[in-house]
Motif scaffolding. Structure first.
Motif, PDB file in Angstrom:
ATOM      1  N   ARG A 278     -47.153 -31.776  52.676  1.00  0.00           N
ATOM      2  CA  ARG A 278     -46.907 -33.215  52.808  1.00  0.00           C
ATOM      3  C   ARG A 278     -48.167 -34.048  52.552  1.00  0.00           C
ATOM      4  O   ARG A 278     -48.071 -35.210  52.166  1.00  0.00           O
ATOM      5  CB  ARG A 278     -46.371 -33.518  54.210  1.00  0.00           C
ATOM      6  N   ILE A 279     -49.337 -33.442  52.728  1.00  0.00           N
ATOM      7  CA  ILE A 279     -50.574 -34.185  52.457  1.00  0.00           C
ATOM      8  C   ILE A 279     -51.241 -33.697  51.160  1.00  0.00           C
ATOM      9  O   ILE A 279     -52.395 -34.025  50.876  1.00  0.00           O
ATOM     10  CB  ILE A 279     -51.571 -34.093  53.637  1.00  0.00           C
ATOM     11  N   GLY A 280     -50.501 -32.899  50.372  1.00  0.00           N
ATOM     12  CA  GLY A 280     -50.997 -32.477  49.067  1.00  0.00           C
ATOM     13  C   GLY A 280     -52.109 -31.462  49.116  1.00  0.00           C
ATOM     14  O   GLY A 280     -53.052 -31.512  48.325  1.00  0.00           O
ATOM     15  N   GLU A 281     -52.016 -30.525  50.033  1.00  0.00           N
ATOM     16  CA  GLU A 281     -53.057 -29.501  50.181  1.00  0.00           C
ATOM     17  C   GLU A 281     -52.425 -28.115  50.275  1.00  0.00           C
ATOM     18  O   GLU A 281     -51.295 -27.966  50.754  1.00  0.00           O
ATOM     19  CB  GLU A 281     -53.893 -29.754  51.442  1.00  0.00           C
ATOM     20  N   ASN A 282     -53.167 -27.101  49.822  1.00  0.00           N
ATOM     21  CA  ASN A 282     -52.737 -25.721  50.024  1.00  0.00           C
ATOM     22  C   ASN A 282     -52.954 -25.330  51.479  1.00  0.00           C
ATOM     23  O   ASN A 282     -53.999 -25.642  52.062  1.00  0.00           O
ATOM     24  CB  ASN A 282     -53.516 -24.773  49.113  1.00  0.00           C
ATOM     25  N   ALA A 283     -51.999 -24.638  52.046  1.00  0.00           N
ATOM     26  CA  ALA A 283     -52.091 -24.245  53.458  1.00  0.00           C
ATOM     27  C   ALA A 283     -52.771 -22.886  53.591  1.00  0.00           C
ATOM     28  O   ALA A 283     -52.457 -21.957  52.849  1.00  0.00           O
ATOM     29  CB  ALA A 283     -50.705 -24.179  54.071  1.00  0.00           C
ATOM     30  N   PRO A 284     -53.701 -22.755  54.549  1.00  0.00           N
ATOM     31  CA  PRO A 284     -54.345 -21.458  54.800  1.00  0.00           C
ATOM     32  C   PRO A 284     -53.447 -20.557  55.636  1.00  0.00           C
ATOM     33  O   PRO A 284     -53.776 -20.182  56.766  1.00  0.00           O
ATOM     34  CB  PRO A 284     -55.618 -21.859  55.552  1.00  0.00           C
ATOM     35  N   VAL A 285     -52.289 -20.196  55.079  1.00  0.00           N
ATOM     36  CA  VAL A 285     -51.289 -19.465  55.862  1.00  0.00           C
ATOM     37  C   VAL A 285     -51.755 -18.071  56.249  1.00  0.00           C
ATOM     38  O   VAL A 285     -51.229 -17.475  57.194  1.00  0.00           O
ATOM     39  CB  VAL A 285     -49.954 -19.357  55.095  1.00  0.00           C
TER      40      VAL A 285
END
Length: 307
Positions: free
Chosen positions: A55-62
């Protein structure tokens, strides 16, 4: 420590982009839960982290989020399903069954992914665009409760999955229902949203490149060659910058097509032939056959006689 770091990163990036907590988490979780995640007080599941960062245009450090065995299984199955869909292979029933039968109950975001993928699978069999739009709308309403397939959404942020579903609905409007006005309205809405927000590399070579191609291809079909040229050139630059070779070939074909009409026909045909050779290397026989037919019908160029 890692959980606190994930929340802190999310909070910092969100504030840098001037996105409110409510806009980021709308339809995903309540504001209180999002606040606890940002402050390291709540352990989020993988899909929620992906969605909030998306939603904020970033890759998630899943990779830093603790996961259950079933969660890891579903993540791997999502990659397999996405890969099949990306290659226009919708024979994914066995994968969908495995996804549904993992030990833990699906959370709302997993359910959204599953429902959308199931709609794609069912459409590949039934070829019923109205039913597909209905099922895709139901999937979208899991996170966008007031979504209507005839009205542009009003919320300010979207996840990748939400954007892909709207893209798919637009395609059905254009190609199968001949509701081109709605198709263009939604597709340009997605394009403008992506251009006005920060994009991850994944979004650039994924949803954004796809939207550019769809619009350029529609411009070709509507004989709007100037728009086809603008969009295909934009797509070519993006593909080169982000190493998106697959769509690069499609944009190259479209560039040759509009060049043949707007500038020099022979030069345009040569560019189209270059794209055909690249498709042969991939290999993409369906695209090769399409190009041969297009050359003959539109430019009276017989591929077999000249190559």
């Amino acid at each position: 420590m890692e959980l606190c770091t994930i929340g802190a990163i999310l909070k910092q990036l969100r504030k840098e982009k001037k996105i409110s907590l409510a806009d980021m988490c709308k339809g995903l979780c309540n504001v209180a839960m999002a606040s606890r995640i940002e402050n390291g007080e709540r352990i989020p599941n993988r899909k929620l982290i992906e969605a909030l960062f998306g939603r904020i245009g970033e890759n998630a450090p899943v990779e830093k989020v603790p996961t259950l065995k079933s969660d890891s299984e579903r993540r791997n199955l999502e990659y397999e399903i996405d890969s099949c869909i990306g290659n226009d292979n919708y024979q994914i029933k066995e994968l969908l069954d495995k996804y549904a039968n993992c030990k833990e109950k699906m959370n709302k975001l997993e359910k959204q992914f599953y429902n959308f993928a199931s709609a794609l699978y069912q459409h590949s069999i039934e070829k019923n665009p109205e039913k597909f739009i209905q099922k895709s709308t139901e999937a979208l309403r899991i996170t966008i409760p007031n979504f209507s397939p005839e009205t542009l959404p009003t919320q300010k942020t979207f996840t990748n999955t939400e954007l892909w579903i709207m893209n798919a609905i637009s395609l059905k409007y254009y190609h199968e229902l001949n509701q081109k006005g709605l198709a263009f309205k939604f597709m340009y809405f997605i394009k403008e949203y992506l251009e006005n927000n920060f994009l991850t590399n994944e979004q650039k070579i994924g949803i954004y490149s796809t939207v550019l191609f769809n619009l350029a291809n529609w411009a070709r079909m509507e004989c709007n060659y100037k728009e086809e040229k603008e969009l295909s050139e934009q797509g070519l630059k993006l593909s080169v910058k982000e190493n998106g070779f697959s769509l690069f070939v499609y944009f190259l074909m479209l560039k040759g097509h509009c060049k043949a009409y707007l500038e020099n026909c022979n030069d345009g045909i040569q560019i189209i032939l270059e794209s055909c050779k690249l498709f042969e290397c991939m290999p993409r026989q369906e695209e090769i056959d399409y190009i041969k037919d297009m050359l003959k019908e539109e430019f009276h160029y017989d591929y077999l006689e000249n190559n």
